[in-house]
Enzyme design. Structure first.
Site, PDB file in Angstrom:
ATOM      1  N   HIS A   1      33.090  50.137  40.095  1.00 37.40           N
ATOM      2  CA  HIS A   1      33.819  51.344  39.682  1.00 37.40           C
ATOM      3  C   HIS A   1      35.291  51.013  39.513  1.00 37.40           C
ATOM      4  CE1 HIS A   1      30.747  54.285  41.745  1.00 37.40           C
ATOM      5  NE2 HIS A   1      30.305  53.854  40.580  1.00 37.40           N
ATOM      6  N   GLU A   2      35.670  50.585  38.353  1.00 36.34           N
ATOM      7  CA  GLU A   2      37.096  50.431  38.088  1.00 36.34           C
ATOM      8  C   GLU A   2      37.640  51.809  37.728  1.00 36.34           C
ATOM      9  OE1 GLU A   2      39.422  48.019  38.466  1.00 36.34           O
ATOM     10  OE2 GLU A   2      40.744  49.668  37.896  1.00 36.34           O
TER      11      GLU A   2
ATOM     12  N   GLU B   1      49.827  41.915  45.633  1.00 35.34           N
ATOM     13  CA  GLU B   1      49.308  40.719  44.971  1.00 35.34           C
ATOM     14  C   GLU B   1      50.440  39.765  44.625  1.00 35.34           C
ATOM     15  OE1 GLU B   1      46.646  42.075  41.902  1.00 35.34           O
ATOM     16  OE2 GLU B   1      45.332  43.028  43.371  1.00 35.34           O
TER      17      GLU B   1
ATOM     18  N   GLU C   1      40.459  44.088  48.819  1.00 32.61           N
ATOM     19  CA  GLU C   1      41.224  42.982  48.257  1.00 32.61           C
ATOM     20  C   GLU C   1      42.604  43.055  48.904  1.00 32.61           C
ATOM     21  OE1 GLU C   1      41.995  41.287  43.816  1.00 32.61           O
ATOM     22  OE2 GLU C   1      42.561  43.361  44.231  1.00 32.61           O
TER      23      GLU C   1
ATOM     24  N   GLU D   1      41.271  35.596  41.967  1.00 31.01           N
ATOM     25  CA  GLU D   1      41.481  35.879  40.550  1.00 31.01           C
ATOM     26  C   GLU D   1      42.802  35.306  40.031  1.00 31.01           C
ATOM     27  OE1 GLU D   1      41.377  40.135  40.165  1.00 31.01           O
ATOM     28  OE2 GLU D   1      43.236  40.434  41.243  1.00 31.01           O
TER      29      GLU D   1
END
Lengths: 710, 710
Positions: free
Chosen positions: B410-411, B168, B498, B504
């Site tokens: 589901h984190e 990221e 992702e 985000e």
């Protein structure tokens, strides 16, 4: 009954506090002191220093240690005296009687709170750290627990090396000061081992002082925390806690409110009091299960010793590498030595049925044994798929027809992610196929790699398995798992553990002859051991010409172990063919009870001998067992524990004259006597020997005919 | 069709071998050479050196490296030319056409065998190592893979820092020689990150040579192996593989027979060819599922952006620490900001039903968010238990009544043991409650501690979750997981990932304006990304006055992303209340297809712009999307891809004059035109802008009334 009193010291700053607590009978005295703001404790038995002034506290990761700058916020004392009945055990009822002191501390530099709870019983001390809910300390990582146990002298210790992955060592008996020098020799090879880099030993540690006090150091209720070792400053005789690290070297992941396990110090002038202490159980929580009717002691045989000796194999083939789900075992040539086959297991079932054993353990039934450990293999076992020659359904039905269950075996090779992935299905498979007990194994290095058998990760796993099993009404006997700390009180389906050097090592070069005179003082303080006694053929080469191991025991002592090595799970470990040659001696194994109303220690000296007498649960029968070290000794006991108004038949299984664990192990005598509470016995024990006695109430006069009085 | 030929070199020792392989069209040439017994390869496109002579091999743990002393045992060549249809994708049919060369090597000093399989396509190269079954090498641990990719010059690279735990990062565009100097700046903070200790970058890596060749380095079929990074020797422009280590620093646990993932080199004089390459998918195995009828692209909205912006919260309370199974949430005061509540979710369901969205993602529905990451908390989430204000059954039934499903969330917070323990029950819970897709998350450091997001342990886990999900007919969209490598061909229920900096980050400080002109050349080479476009309110402070982030885009470009960021899973990420203000623009999101018969690249330059045209699966409709960097640019396209005999209505959603991603992001125009295959368009794009076009076949003449020709 719980009497509570709280003393509050609010807003006042002292530089030294001293708080005393006495045991209910007054024999023990605990002193807690904030010495220069450092928490310390010491323990006395009468005038004797059991623990000299010792520090308490923690090093934390990435934040200030919890070692100094404390003030005392409050002291609360309480008294507890109640009794409880274990689901299975050495006593029908256990008294839990202690005086308690809870010291609430505040670290003035950080405003973090840490409490210490002391419970002083008539046979020793338990204490733990408690981290209350607070803003200043919620999540934290323990870098090391710094609990000291300062010994008052150069005691004799019965020890095994501290290790993050194995307890399967022979015991060394030495002075504390000698431990560092003997460490190298004591660390013998194991499939997975990580000795401490500093001189250290494992708990339960047994000690004896020069003036005859017996001391035992251990822990109770090890939950969500790493297992504790004892690091030794051999110059000052000070032990300090040394926790098992994780892959990153961290010791414990905590979230307040949370308590540590209890640290225990049992002490007595009588060695037998150590064996009879219930401190470990009392410091655990009551059973978590509402229904425990499905939990029952088990006597079993197994397709096992023939693999341990090398006569047979766990693996179905001799190829060096298999891939589960890809390798087609039906197309591979069997090695001809695979013991877990339908025909052989049926023979074991027949033998079990004939002699009244409830279960038959079968190891090597499932696919994966060809390359089962030492390969860091992740998907190493399938817990659902048998080898082609093992017919699950046929054996289930055959067992049912004979009133015998198979006992499940789950070897994980330490690959616990793989095991957990199978766990639900594996336990369901057990339910579906009439299994209600599992022997699990953790041979080899742990996967996730870098984790250790005794770290917090695995401590969590073992308990997870026990609770999952309970949901399927399955009893668990975990081998190579962390040593027990009394958790079987809370989770009584944890009916066994290995966690020490068991009988298998007799086929891997042998155990020391005094091994079983030490284990009850060490390993068994935390809970029962699946020691798997009953070897009647000490010459292992009789089974496998390539194995020159020797079982260091007489046959008589093997019988004694069913009494001296308390366990609700008892195996007759030798081969049926061998028992068939000694059915007279085998009778004791058939007769001996698994669960007890009462347990007495008649004689005991760690490293030398132990003699137990136990009364069978719900009956008037007693069983006596004596295990001896390598010296010839005379055991002297009297039978005053028997009911005064009853007469009994005692069958004594003893070493024959000239019996000897090396030279003449199979020489035993079996004699019957009439005994009462006035009877006495002077029984010689051979080197490496012992004896066993069954004492059955004579309910019919004719049973006593022709029997001599003892 | 598979043509096979084998050349055997048995018993002969050469000191240098050289083998050539050409691509089917002859454009590429691969040369394999054993140079001084060291395996090397080089790759040419025409006369251009794409990969200069580069070494191949491995360092192994505790044994001799597999780097030198090789002899060539045989070379086998083959040709493959077939086509296959993906379950979903950018093309209806994908051609798999390559020439193959399998070089069998033997290390003479150890007699260990290692094969290298090359597949040369018309758009590039794939190669992998294969370890055949052999006595000399069965179990082994890779210390490092030493595959080199030697560049022919100081190319321009579009790169993010090599890291074991996150991708990221914003992309940096620089010369290879500049990478080490820019590394520090490029490493921006993340919830879990472990940058390489040597200068290194991640794949897929996009490169451009000084003379205009585009090169892409990546891997395909990453299974049971660590993810590869590229370590850079910036003086010589040589990349070398750098695998993600485990907790012990080991790189890969292998059991022969086993193959590595494929290493891929895509190259072309046209940037668009990189975007259209199917090498990654072609090097993966066909679908493992017999029935794929349950796998369908999904357009969804979600209770999500309001938490990302900080307007709402995932957590139900504001207390800092909870214990699942102990904390009673019904007795705690709600924080009043919990978005995943029944009332609000019903409103989202209403909006979805009104506008034709199939699903509503709801994050924060389950207990555990109060302390969800950064605490190394093992039992951090319960995947079955909702917060008190989220009524699972009521919402299931309400959704059914509206024809809308909820999408599961589901984190895991990286605590994968905990997730795996819940997995069976969690997927069953989904089945029971009408969920068929799950967004999973792995925010924070991995537990087991010391493991990394991109190590072999986690690579195994992600695939385990996908296969488990398939057993429940559940589609998976894993965030923070390892970047895709074409596995969705084999496991087509892996419908999203992702694994890059998504939308985000626009609420966490912003993405660079050229971000989406690079992602299709890098991250998307391995598979679709759940980029979650559709933000219509660039000023984040409108939602949360405390958040001054700015979404670096125009609204028109947000629409374009539904075409340029290929995914079978597309979210409309902004809030319903915002879409209600721009229903005219929102119409494109409603109209755009998710699955395609055909994909064309009309314009492309990494870091500058990309224009795609895609034909909807099973229809004559086309959609065009253009994403632009921070400069104002003119896009010139023609519509010759349209059917010659058809007339279409094109609705163009473009940046208005003076639109600008910072100064005037909401200014858009919507215009309709009549278009045919002869139409052309010159469309200005604002800085940070772009455009989207829907092209719908005009089946009725009156539809075209009043529409200008383009």
């Amino acid at each position: 009954m719980r009497i509570l009193s709280i003393l509050l010291f609010l807003g006042i700053t002292f530089f030294s506090y001293s708080q005393e607590l006495k045991s209910p009978n007054g024999d023990f005295k605990l002193v807690f002191e904030l010495e220069n703001r450092v928490p310390t404790y010491e323990l006395f038995l009468g005038e004797q220093h059991i623990i000299k002034k010792s520090k308490l506290g923690f090093e934390l990761k990435d934040q200030e240690a919890l070692l100094e700058n404390f003030e005392q916020l409050s002291v609360a004392t309480a008294t507890e005296d109640n009794s409880w009945e274990p689901v299975w055990g050495e006593q029908k009822s256990i008294r839990n009687h202690y005086n308690e002191m809870l010291v609430a501390l505040n670290q003035t530099t950080t405003n973090r709170k840490m409490n210490i709870r002391f419970r002083l019983f008539d046979d020793g001390l338990g204490f733990r750290y408690e981290f209350p809910s607070q803003d200043e300390l919620t999540y934290f990582v323990i870098q090391e627990e710094k609990t000291q146990f300062a010994m008052a002298g150069d005691h004799t210790a019965f020890w095994i090396p501290g290790d993050y992955d194995t307890q399967e060592y022979d015991y060394t008996t030495s002075k504390l000061s000698e431990i560092p020098g003997l460490m190298q020799t004591a660390i013998t090879p194991n499939a997975s081992q990580s000795p401490l880099s500093v001189p250290g030993v494992q708990t339960a540690l047994m000690l004896k002082t020069a003036n005859g006090i017996y001391i035992n150091l251990h822990e109770a209720a090890l939950v969500e925390y790493p297992c504790m070792h004892l690091q030794l400053d051999a110059n000052n005789y000070v032990f300090e806690s040394h926790l098992t690290p994780d892959a990153l070297g961290n010791k414990g992941y905590m979230q307040a409110p949370r308590n540590t396990p209890w640290r225990t110090v049992i002490a007595s002038k009588n060695a037998g009091d150590i064996l009879l202490s219930n401190i470990t159980l009392n410091l655990n929580e009551p059973s978590k299960y509402a229904d425990t009717s499905w939990i029952k002691p088990v006597k079993y045989i197994g397709v096992w010793w023939e693999m341990i000796t090398g006569k047979s194999s766990w693996a179905y083939t001799d190829i060096p590498s298999v891939k589960l789900g890809e390798t087609d075992f039906t197309s591979l040539p069997p090695n001809g030595k695979h013991a877990a086959n339908t025909k052989k297991v049926k023979e074991y079932i027949d033998f079990a049925a004939t002699h009244g054993f409830e279960q038959v353990l079968v190891e090597g039934w499932n696919q994966g044994w060809e390359d089962w450990f030492g390969k860091s293999k992740d998907f190493v076992f399938d817990f659902l798929t048998p080898y082609p020659d093992f017919d699950v359904v046929a054996l289930r039905e055959y067992g049912k027809s004979k009133g015998v269950r198979l006992m499940m075996h789950h070897e994980t090779s330490g690959s616990v992610r793989n095991y957990e992935r199978f766990m639900d299905d594996a336990y369901q498979f057990m339910e579906d196929n009439n299994y209600n007990a599992v022997k699990s194994g953790y041979v080899g290095d742990i996967i996730p790699r870098g984790e250790h058998h005794y770290g917090q990760w695995m401590v969590n796993h073992y308990l997870y398995a026990v609770e999952k099993a309970a949901a399927h009404k399955v009893m668990v006997n975990a081998h190579e798992a962390v040593r027990p700390t009394g958790l079987s009180r809370t989770y009584p389906n944890l009916i066994g553990n290995e966690s020490a050097r068991g009988t298998e090592y007799e086929a891997f070069g042998g155990n020391k002859p005094d091994h079983t005179t030490i284990l009850p003082f060490t390993r068994l303080v935390g809970g029962p051991m699946d020691y798997t006694p009953g070897i009647f053929e000490p010459d292992v080469s009789q089974y496998n010409p390539n194995n020159n191991s020797w079982v260091n025991t007489t046959i008589a002592r093997q019988l004694a172990l069913y009494v001296t090595m308390y366990s609700p799970l008892q195996m007759a470990a030798d081969l049926p063919e061998t028992y068939n040659k000694h059915l007279d001696a085998f009778q004791f194994i058939k007769d001996v009870a698994l669960d007890w109303d009462k347990t007495l220690v008649l004689e005991a000296e760690p490293g030398d001998f132990i003699t137990y007498a136990r009364k069978e649960k719900g009956s008037n029968n007693w069983f006596v067992g004596r295990t001896n070290d390598e010296e010839a000794r005379l055991s002297t006991i009297n039978f005053n524990f028997l009911d005064k108004d009853k007469t009994y038949i005692a069958t004594i299984y003893s070493d024959a004259k000239n019996a000897h664990y090396k030279k003449n192990p199979k020489a035993y005598n079996i004699k019957k006597f009439r005994v009462t509470h006035k009877s006495k016995l002077k029984q010689p024990c051979a080197p490496g020997g012992g004896y066993a006695i069954s004492i059955i109430e004579a309910t019919q006069k004719q049973d006593l005919k022709g029997l001599k009085r003892l």
